[in-house]
Design an enzyme around this catalytic site. Sequence first.
Site, PDB file in Angstrom:
ATOM      1  N   TYR A 143      14.288  60.283  82.085  1.00  0.00           N
ATOM      2  CA  TYR A 143      13.135  61.167  81.878  1.00  0.00           C
ATOM      3  C   TYR A 143      13.527  62.640  81.983  1.00  0.00           C
ATOM      4  CZ  TYR A 143       9.242  57.810  82.024  1.00  0.00           C
ATOM      5  OH  TYR A 143       8.337  56.822  81.737  1.00  0.00           O
ATOM      6  N   LYS A 190      20.467  48.052  86.185  1.00  0.00           N
ATOM      7  CA  LYS A 190      21.191  47.448  85.060  1.00  0.00           C
ATOM      8  C   LYS A 190      22.668  47.771  85.303  1.00  0.00           C
ATOM      9  CE  LYS A 190      21.351  45.260  81.118  1.00  0.00           C
ATOM     10  NZ  LYS A 190      20.951  43.843  80.946  1.00  0.00           N
ATOM     11  N   ASP A 222      16.351  43.062  83.226  1.00  0.00           N
ATOM     12  CA  ASP A 222      15.885  42.048  82.271  1.00  0.00           C
ATOM     13  C   ASP A 222      15.445  40.785  83.009  1.00  0.00           C
ATOM     14  OD1 ASP A 222      18.563  41.776  82.958  1.00  0.00           O
ATOM     15  OD2 ASP A 222      19.232  41.118  80.977  1.00  0.00           O
ATOM     16  N   ASP A 246       8.559  52.364  85.197  1.00  0.00           N
ATOM     17  CA  ASP A 246       7.459  52.612  84.268  1.00  0.00           C
ATOM     18  C   ASP A 246       7.112  51.318  83.535  1.00  0.00           C
ATOM     19  OD1 ASP A 246       5.625  54.125  82.664  1.00  0.00           O
ATOM     20  OD2 ASP A 246       7.093  54.066  81.045  1.00  0.00           O
ATOM     21  N   ASP A 250       3.776  48.368  84.298  1.00  0.00           N
ATOM     22  CA  ASP A 250       2.779  48.006  83.275  1.00  0.00           C
ATOM     23  C   ASP A 250       2.748  46.482  83.141  1.00  0.00           C
ATOM     24  OD1 ASP A 250       2.200  50.686  82.639  1.00  0.00           O
ATOM     25  OD2 ASP A 250       2.065  50.239  80.499  1.00  0.00           O
TER      26      ASP A 250
HETATM   27  C1  IPM Z   1       2.983  56.693  83.726  1.00  0.00           C
HETATM   28  C2  IPM Z   1       2.900  57.150  82.289  1.00  0.00           C
HETATM   29  C3  IPM Z   1       3.788  58.366  82.102  1.00  0.00           C
HETATM   30  C4  IPM Z   1       5.215  57.974  82.407  1.00  0.00           C
HETATM   31  C5  IPM Z   1       3.678  59.031  80.707  1.00  0.00           C
HETATM   32  C6  IPM Z   1       2.263  59.382  80.357  1.00  0.00           C
HETATM   33  C7  IPM Z   1       4.583  60.227  80.581  1.00  0.00           C
HETATM   34  O1  IPM Z   1       3.237  56.124  81.415  1.00  0.00           O
HETATM   35  O2  IPM Z   1       2.604  57.473  84.618  1.00  0.00           O
HETATM   36  O3  IPM Z   1       3.412  55.575  83.973  1.00  0.00           O
HETATM   37  O4  IPM Z   1       5.937  57.488  81.527  1.00  0.00           O
HETATM   38  O5  IPM Z   1       5.645  58.169  83.548  1.00  0.00           O
HETATM   39 MN    MN Z   2       3.633  54.219  82.365  1.00  0.00          MN
END
Ligand code: IPM
Ligand code: MN
Length: 357
Positions: A143, A190, A222, A246, A250
């Site tokens: 990032y 990884k 993975d 990240d 999710d």
């Molecule tokens: C999160 C989001 C952010 C990230 C984006 C919006 C830049 O997906 O907070 O998880 O990737 O960190």
């Molecule tokens: Mn995210």
Amino acid sequence: MAKKHILIVPGDGIGQEVTAVGKKVLDKIAARFNHEFTYDEALIGHVAIEATGDPLPAESLEKMRNSDAVLFGAVGHPKYDNDPSAKVRPEQGLLKMRKELGLYANLRPIKLFDELLGASSIKPEILKGADILFFRELTGDIYFGEKGRKNNGDTAYDVAEYSRYEVQRIGRKAFDAARTRRKKLVSVDKANVLESSRLWREEIQKLALEYPDVEVEYQFVDATAMILIKEPTRFDVVVTANLFGDILTDEASQIAGSMGMLASASIGDGTGVYEPIHGSAHDITGKGLANPMASVLSAALLLDISFGLKEESEAIISAIDQVLKKGFRTRDIADKTTDPSMILGTDAIGEEILKLL
Ligand code: IPM
Ligand code: MN
């Protein structure tokens, strides 16, 4: 009695709707427990670009630094998603905020409310008892490494970089948390491919010597992606790098039934920032459909972590639990068995939570 100044930073899309509910809940807590919370608001993301040309205006950053905690919404706008050439983007505001405030640890608790066992696409018998606390590193990795184009713009690169110090400080937070829980830590990397992951693993191994009471497991990312779905109860605390965290969180949100249920805390050296893990969701913005519970749970994390108000924080979680037990749902957590009259919008479910508080 606590006297605190809270900055509300709604950002874009449904960020506006959900933080409004989060703030009402904080107000209710202040009244019930006799605290004095004062508020201010600041701009970030697309709304900040529209107003000032800057996704994180200096004034917003200043207000963040001068507040006791930040309740954050979301950033993003579809306009930029389809325009890779846009130089100024809402997400830059979020990343800059994380870097400037030194928010290196992103805590993402994946907790499944009993009532929502059926809302997940994963079988209930696999899910039952899942309770995971992710520590996602937030100010390093691909990032924030060097990025650019070369070969006349025909090749692009993003560098993934970690220093020992950066791994140690997030690692320590994760080990400390594991100690207060089931004493199991999974470190995800990884290391079979990436040099930054090999340094990551070295540092976690060193820390492990200081925490002999914590059982450590090392996984490649993975494999983690697979085990999360196959056997989510195997995890207690998970620590990982920015990008892996990240993606995995999710994925893990589906354990809790919906992204709309997951809160997060970003902490570091100064002001803590509390926000849902979901994004700005422009497809449902302004329709009153968004699930505000991630923002309300973020407010609960804020009270607990930044203000040390444990009882207040638990009161919020219990109110959500009761609202779900009564059968109320937002659209994202409803299933075939939900009575349609129990599916409420953002404000209406917010009112149910407030009633219980
Ligand atoms: C999160 C989001 C952010 C990230 C984006 C919006 C830049 O997906 O907070 O998880 O990737 O960190
Ligand atoms: Mn995210």
